[in-house]
Design a protein around this motif. Structure first.
Motif, PDB file in Angstrom:
ATOM      1  N   UNK A   1       1.655 -13.643  32.365  1.00  9.76           N
ATOM      2  CA  UNK A   1       0.944 -12.361  32.342  1.00  9.76           C
ATOM      3  C   UNK A   1      -0.577 -12.534  32.491  1.00  9.76           C
ATOM      4  N   UNK A   2      -1.108 -13.631  31.977  1.00  6.77           N
ATOM      5  CA  UNK A   2      -2.549 -13.874  32.087  1.00  6.77           C
ATOM      6  C   UNK A   2      -2.820 -14.543  33.423  1.00  6.77           C
ATOM      7  N   UNK A   3      -2.901 -13.735  34.461  1.00  6.76           N
ATOM      8  CA  UNK A   3      -2.936 -14.241  35.828  1.00  6.76           C
ATOM      9  C   UNK A   3      -4.373 -14.439  36.301  1.00  6.76           C
ATOM     10  N   UNK A   4      -4.638 -15.631  36.838  1.00  7.11           N
ATOM     11  CA  UNK A   4      -5.917 -15.881  37.497  1.00  7.11           C
ATOM     12  C   UNK A   4      -5.865 -15.229  38.868  1.00  7.11           C
ATOM     13  N   UNK A   5      -6.790 -14.308  39.101  1.00  8.63           N
ATOM     14  CA  UNK A   5      -6.772 -13.549  40.357  1.00  8.63           C
ATOM     15  C   UNK A   5      -8.135 -13.601  41.017  1.00  8.63           C
ATOM     16  N   UNK A   6      -8.140 -13.346  42.317  1.00  9.19           N
ATOM     17  CA  UNK A   6      -9.366 -13.343  43.094  1.00  9.19           C
ATOM     18  C   UNK A   6      -9.633 -11.952  43.643  1.00  9.19           C
ATOM     19  N   UNK A   7     -10.906 -11.666  43.825  1.00  9.29           N
ATOM     20  CA  UNK A   7     -11.307 -10.391  44.428  1.00  9.29           C
ATOM     21  C   UNK A   7     -11.547 -10.602  45.914  1.00  9.29           C
ATOM     22  N   UNK A   8     -11.076  -9.673  46.702  1.00  4.31           N
ATOM     23  CA  UNK A   8     -11.162  -9.883  48.150  1.00  4.31           C
ATOM     24  C   UNK A   8     -12.598  -9.882  48.660  1.00  4.31           C
ATOM     25  N   UNK A   9     -13.539  -9.282  47.903  1.00  5.52           N
ATOM     26  CA  UNK A   9     -14.919  -9.190  48.377  1.00  5.52           C
ATOM     27  C   UNK A   9     -15.759 -10.397  47.990  1.00  5.52           C
ATOM     28  N   UNK A  10     -15.283 -11.247  47.087  1.00  2.01           N
ATOM     29  CA  UNK A  10     -16.091 -12.392  46.674  1.00  2.01           C
ATOM     30  C   UNK A  10     -16.101 -13.451  47.766  1.00  2.01           C
ATOM     31  N   UNK A  11     -17.078 -14.335  47.683  1.00  2.00           N
ATOM     32  CA  UNK A  11     -17.199 -15.362  48.712  1.00  2.00           C
ATOM     33  C   UNK A  11     -16.081 -16.386  48.571  1.00  2.00           C
ATOM     34  N   UNK A  12     -15.688 -16.958  49.701  1.00  2.00           N
ATOM     35  CA  UNK A  12     -14.646 -17.976  49.683  1.00  2.00           C
ATOM     36  C   UNK A  12     -15.108 -19.199  48.905  1.00  2.00           C
TER      37      UNK A  12
ATOM     38  N   UNK B   1      -3.997 -24.315  42.946  1.00  2.00           N
ATOM     39  CA  UNK B   1      -4.032 -24.469  44.398  1.00  2.00           C
ATOM     40  C   UNK B   1      -4.044 -23.127  45.125  1.00  2.00           C
ATOM     41  N   UNK B   2      -3.607 -22.064  44.437  1.00  2.00           N
ATOM     42  CA  UNK B   2      -3.557 -20.746  45.058  1.00  2.00           C
ATOM     43  C   UNK B   2      -3.648 -19.680  43.980  1.00  2.00           C
ATOM     44  N   UNK B   3      -4.031 -18.474  44.384  1.00  2.00           N
ATOM     45  CA  UNK B   3      -4.114 -17.355  43.448  1.00  2.00           C
ATOM     46  C   UNK B   3      -3.960 -16.061  44.223  1.00  2.00           C
ATOM     47  N   UNK B   4      -3.416 -15.013  43.574  1.00  2.00           N
ATOM     48  CA  UNK B   4      -3.283 -13.723  44.260  1.00  2.00           C
ATOM     49  C   UNK B   4      -4.642 -13.060  44.449  1.00  2.00           C
ATOM     50  N   UNK B   5      -4.743 -12.286  45.526  1.00  2.00           N
ATOM     51  CA  UNK B   5      -5.955 -11.537  45.824  1.00  2.00           C
ATOM     52  C   UNK B   5      -5.669 -10.059  45.627  1.00  2.00           C
ATOM     53  N   UNK B   6      -6.548  -9.369  44.897  1.00  2.00           N
ATOM     54  CA  UNK B   6      -6.328  -7.959  44.604  1.00  2.00           C
ATOM     55  C   UNK B   6      -7.494  -7.135  45.136  1.00  2.00           C
ATOM     56  N   UNK B   7      -7.236  -5.839  45.312  1.00  2.00           N
ATOM     57  CA  UNK B   7      -8.312  -4.944  45.733  1.00  2.00           C
ATOM     58  C   UNK B   7      -8.998  -4.350  44.500  1.00  2.00           C
ATOM     59  N   UNK B   8      -9.837  -3.320  44.716  1.00  2.00           N
ATOM     60  CA  UNK B   8     -10.609  -2.735  43.630  1.00  2.00           C
ATOM     61  C   UNK B   8      -9.727  -2.089  42.569  1.00  2.00           C
ATOM     62  N   UNK B   9      -8.501  -1.668  42.947  1.00  2.00           N
ATOM     63  CA  UNK B   9      -7.599  -1.016  42.000  1.00  2.00           C
ATOM     64  C   UNK B   9      -6.578  -1.976  41.396  1.00  2.00           C
TER      65      UNK B   9
END
Length: 363
Positions: free
Chosen positions: A247-258, A271-279
């Motif tokens: 449940x405590x998921x490390x996520x990335x924001x699509x607008x942040x720099x690579x 090695x990987x993480x889900x990318x989420x939008x503003x919502x």
């Protein structure tokens, strides 16, 4: 009362009305095609009386009703009918005016030879029989009867079967579904095929069974694999994704720099993480290799939009074919608005299956 009568007539095997329509409609058109074209090919005659021998009707049942049967394949239809005709004609010539002996001898020899040649076809027995008791017309034709009408009818019926079955979405000649290749391009079988029975076990079981079956070895293997999956899903259908997800998921924001996303993953040893939008909705996955190749761009430019999404109430059995295929290593658990609520990885799935196996062993 009516339902009981239908059950008695149909047996326990489920029958779909569409299958009956495909079989009956195909036989109608196939026999019409074979009969009329067969008569036209040999020089005409009365078009109201197509050039068909009775056993071809039985061949049509197999080709159009059970096209997956080994007994319905072109090798059997053409080879079985023609071989049986030659045998029947030969026996009739050797034993003229002795139908009580010639008829059963012709049928018996035809069956034995068809089995030995690998072209067993039940209507072939009827072909052998009709060559003995067919009367003066068959006797006069001699070996030409095996070519015309038997071979002509058989070839045309097979051609009609190929066209019709392809039209209605069935394979004919039938080919058992091949296992999918490894996504990594290696010779190893898929992980799901490395456990359970193997080809040697199936061969030993068939040899011990000791009977000829109207189903190919390849189809049996595909069917048994499907049974294994269904049984496993039934046994583990009570364990839901919501119970085992992280449940405590490390996520990335699509607008942040690579570059910042790459450093973030490295700090968490991921090695990987889900990318989420503003919502908070899942829009893809970002992996180190893609982020490294797009360091000067945003995460959105490096993400993989292909993501498997499941709900908290989804049984974990639904994840088995997904996470064991070798093509993906995680599934996103989302709510009704596709917002990320958890992640299930291959490690999570292996751990829960291991615990379930221990419980089953203890019980």
């Amino acid at each position: 009362m009516t339902q009981r009568l239908l059950t008695l007539l149909r047996g326990k095997t489920p029958i779909r009305p569409l299958d009956a329509l495909k079989g009956g409609g195909g036989a109608l058109l196939g026999l019409l095609f074979a009969g009329l074209l067969g008569r036209f090919a040999v020089g005409g005659g009365d078009w109201l009386h197509p050039l068909l021998v009775a056993p071809i009707g039985a061949s049509a049942v197999l080709i159009f009703a059970v096209p997956a049967s080994p007994l319905a394949q072109p090798r059997g239809v053409i080879g079985g009918n023609v071989v049986s005709a030659f045998i029947g004609i030969t026996v009739a010539m050797l034993l003229p005016n002795q139908p009580l002996v010639a008829a059963p001898l012709a049928v018996g020899l035809a069956i034995a030879v068809m089995i030995l040649l690998g072209c067993l076809h039940p209507p072939g027995g009827a072909v052998a029989l009709i060559t003995v008791i067919g009367g003066p017309a068959v006797t006069k034709a001699g070996y030409l009867f095996a070519l015309n009408p038997v071979a002509v009818d058989s070839v045309l019926l097979v051609a009609a079967g190929m066209a019709w079955n392809r039209l209605v979405g069935r394979s004919y000649p039938h080919r058992a579904p091949a296992p999918p290749p490894s996504p990594h391009g290696t010779a190893d079988p898929l992980p799901a095929s490395r456990i359970g029975y193997d080809a040697g076990d199936l061969d030993k079981a068939l040899a011990r069974y000791g009977e000829l079956l109207d189903v190919s070895r390849e189809d049996l293997d595909a069917l048994f694999r499907e049974v294994e999956i269904q049984a496993h899903q039934r046994l583990h259908s009570q364990i839901r994704c919501g119970e085992v997800m992280s449940r405590d998921v490390i996520r990335l924001d699509r607008a942040q720099s690579a570059e910042s996303a790459l450093a973030f993953l490295q700090s968490h040893d991921l090695r990987a993480a889900p990318v989420v939008d503003e919502d908070g909705r899942v829009i893809g996955m970002a992996r180190r290799a893609e982020l490294q190749a797009n360091r000067r761009r945003t995460v959105e430019a490096a993400l993989d939009p292909f993501v498997h999404r499941v709900r908290e109430g989804t049984p974990i059995a639904a994840l088995l074919p997904i996470l064991s295929s070798g093509q993906t290593h995680e599934a996103m658990v989302v709510d009704s608005d596709r917002r990320l609520v958890g992640v299930i990885t291959q490690t999570d799935l292996i751990a829960v299956l291991y615990r379930a196996h221990i419980v089953e062993s203890v019980l």
